[in-house]
Motif scaffolding. Structure first.
Motif, PDB file in Angstrom:
ATOM      1  N   GLY A   1       0.836  -1.188   0.000  1.00  0.00           N
ATOM      2  CA  GLY A   1       0.000   0.000   0.000  1.00  0.00           C
ATOM      3  C   GLY A   1       0.870   1.236   0.000  1.00  0.00           C
ATOM      4  O   GLY A   1       2.089   1.143  -0.008  1.00  0.00           O
ATOM      5  N   ASN A   2       0.235   2.386   0.043  1.00  0.00           N
ATOM      6  CA  ASN A   2       1.019   3.615   0.069  1.00  0.00           C
ATOM      7  C   ASN A   2       1.332   4.084   1.481  1.00  0.00           C
ATOM      8  O   ASN A   2       2.045   5.044   1.677  1.00  0.00           O
ATOM      9  CB  ASN A   2       0.344   4.721  -0.753  1.00  0.00           C
ATOM     10  CG  ASN A   2      -1.064   4.996  -0.295  1.00  0.00           C
ATOM     11  OD1 ASN A   2      -1.478   4.570   0.767  1.00  0.00           O
ATOM     12  ND2 ASN A   2      -1.816   5.715  -1.115  1.00  0.00           N
ATOM     13  N   SER A   3       0.787   3.379   2.487  1.00  0.00           N
ATOM     14  CA  SER A   3       1.134   3.592   3.890  1.00  0.00           C
ATOM     15  C   SER A   3       0.591   2.410   4.678  1.00  0.00           C
ATOM     16  O   SER A   3      -0.227   1.640   4.182  1.00  0.00           O
ATOM     17  CB  SER A   3       0.561   4.906   4.419  1.00  0.00           C
ATOM     18  OG  SER A   3      -0.837   4.776   4.645  1.00  0.00           O
ATOM     19  N   SER A   4       1.029   2.262   5.924  1.00  0.00           N
ATOM     20  CA  SER A   4       0.535   1.158   6.748  1.00  0.00           C
ATOM     21  C   SER A   4      -0.945   1.321   7.091  1.00  0.00           C
ATOM     22  O   SER A   4      -1.613   0.353   7.446  1.00  0.00           O
ATOM     23  CB  SER A   4       1.356   1.043   8.036  1.00  0.00           C
ATOM     24  OG  SER A   4       1.268   2.238   8.789  1.00  0.00           O
ATOM     25  N   ASP A   5      -1.465   2.531   6.960  1.00  0.00           N
ATOM     26  CA  ASP A   5      -2.887   2.783   7.190  1.00  0.00           C
ATOM     27  C   ASP A   5      -3.739   2.571   5.955  1.00  0.00           C
ATOM     28  O   ASP A   5      -4.962   2.661   6.023  1.00  0.00           O
ATOM     29  CB  ASP A   5      -3.103   4.224   7.680  1.00  0.00           C
ATOM     30  CG  ASP A   5      -2.595   4.443   9.083  1.00  0.00           C
ATOM     31  OD1 ASP A   5      -2.494   3.467   9.841  1.00  0.00           O
ATOM     32  OD2 ASP A   5      -2.282   5.598   9.415  1.00  0.00           O
ATOM     33  N   ASN A   6      -3.099   2.325   4.797  1.00  0.00           N
ATOM     34  CA  ASN A   6      -3.839   2.197   3.545  1.00  0.00           C
ATOM     35  C   ASN A   6      -3.287   1.028   2.728  1.00  0.00           C
ATOM     36  O   ASN A   6      -2.631   1.226   1.710  1.00  0.00           O
ATOM     37  CB  ASN A   6      -3.761   3.505   2.752  1.00  0.00           C
ATOM     38  CG  ASN A   6      -4.706   3.508   1.565  1.00  0.00           C
ATOM     39  OD1 ASN A   6      -5.669   2.759   1.535  1.00  0.00           O
ATOM     40  ND2 ASN A   6      -4.424   4.331   0.592  1.00  0.00           N
ATOM     41  N   ILE A   7      -3.560  -0.192   3.200  1.00  0.00           N
ATOM     42  CA  ILE A   7      -3.117  -1.393   2.508  1.00  0.00           C
ATOM     43  C   ILE A   7      -4.049  -1.620   1.321  1.00  0.00           C
ATOM     44  O   ILE A   7      -5.261  -1.744   1.482  1.00  0.00           O
ATOM     45  CB  ILE A   7      -3.123  -2.620   3.447  1.00  0.00           C
ATOM     46  CG1 ILE A   7      -2.190  -2.377   4.638  1.00  0.00           C
ATOM     47  CG2 ILE A   7      -2.756  -3.895   2.703  1.00  0.00           C
ATOM     48  CD1 ILE A   7      -0.741  -2.153   4.263  1.00  0.00           C
ATOM     49  N   LEU A   8      -3.465  -1.670   0.127  1.00  0.00           N
ATOM     50  CA  LEU A   8      -4.255  -1.809  -1.097  1.00  0.00           C
ATOM     51  C   LEU A   8      -4.301  -3.242  -1.607  1.00  0.00           C
ATOM     52  O   LEU A   8      -5.262  -3.637  -2.259  1.00  0.00           O
ATOM     53  CB  LEU A   8      -3.684  -0.891  -2.179  1.00  0.00           C
ATOM     54  CG  LEU A   8      -3.618   0.589  -1.798  1.00  0.00           C
ATOM     55  CD1 LEU A   8      -2.846   1.376  -2.839  1.00  0.00           C
ATOM     56  CD2 LEU A   8      -5.006   1.151  -1.592  1.00  0.00           C
ATOM     57  N   LEU A   9      -3.267  -4.019  -1.327  1.00  0.00           N
ATOM     58  CA  LEU A   9      -3.197  -5.409  -1.761  1.00  0.00           C
ATOM     59  C   LEU A   9      -2.815  -6.278  -0.577  1.00  0.00           C
ATOM     60  O   LEU A   9      -1.986  -5.887   0.252  1.00  0.00           O
ATOM     61  CB  LEU A   9      -2.152  -5.574  -2.875  1.00  0.00           C
ATOM     62  CG  LEU A   9      -2.349  -4.748  -4.122  1.00  0.00           C
ATOM     63  CD1 LEU A   9      -1.116  -4.833  -5.017  1.00  0.00           C
ATOM     64  CD2 LEU A   9      -3.577  -5.220  -4.884  1.00  0.00           C
TER      65      LEU A   9
END
Length: 56
Positions: free
Chosen positions: A41-49
Motif C-alpha cells: 500500500g502507500n502507507s501502513s494505514d492504507n493497505i491496497l493489496l
C-alpha cells in the motif's frame, strides 16, 4: 516512471530467502513454516493489496 493517475500491472517474485531470518543461536538462516501475509500500500494505514501464503 509511472505518471500520477496512471495504472500499471507488475509481478514480484519472492523466493525462500524473502521469508528467512538469521538465527543468532544456531548462526544459520532459518525459515519457519506457517502463514505469511504479504501486504502492499502507500502507507501502513492504507493497505491496497493483501495475500496470505502458506509455507511448509
Amino acid at each position: 516512471m509511472i505518471k500520477a493517475g496512471e495504472t500499471v500491472s507488475f509481478n514480484i517474485s519472492l523466493d525462500a530467502e524473502a521469508f528467512s531470518y538469521y538465527d543468532t543461536e544456531t548462526h544459520n538462516w532459518r525459515m519457519d513454516p506457517g502463514k505469511y501475509e504479504i501486504m502492499a500500500g502507500n502507507s501502513s494505514d492504507n493497505i491496497l493489496l493483501h495475500k496470505t501464503i502458506n509455507i511448509k
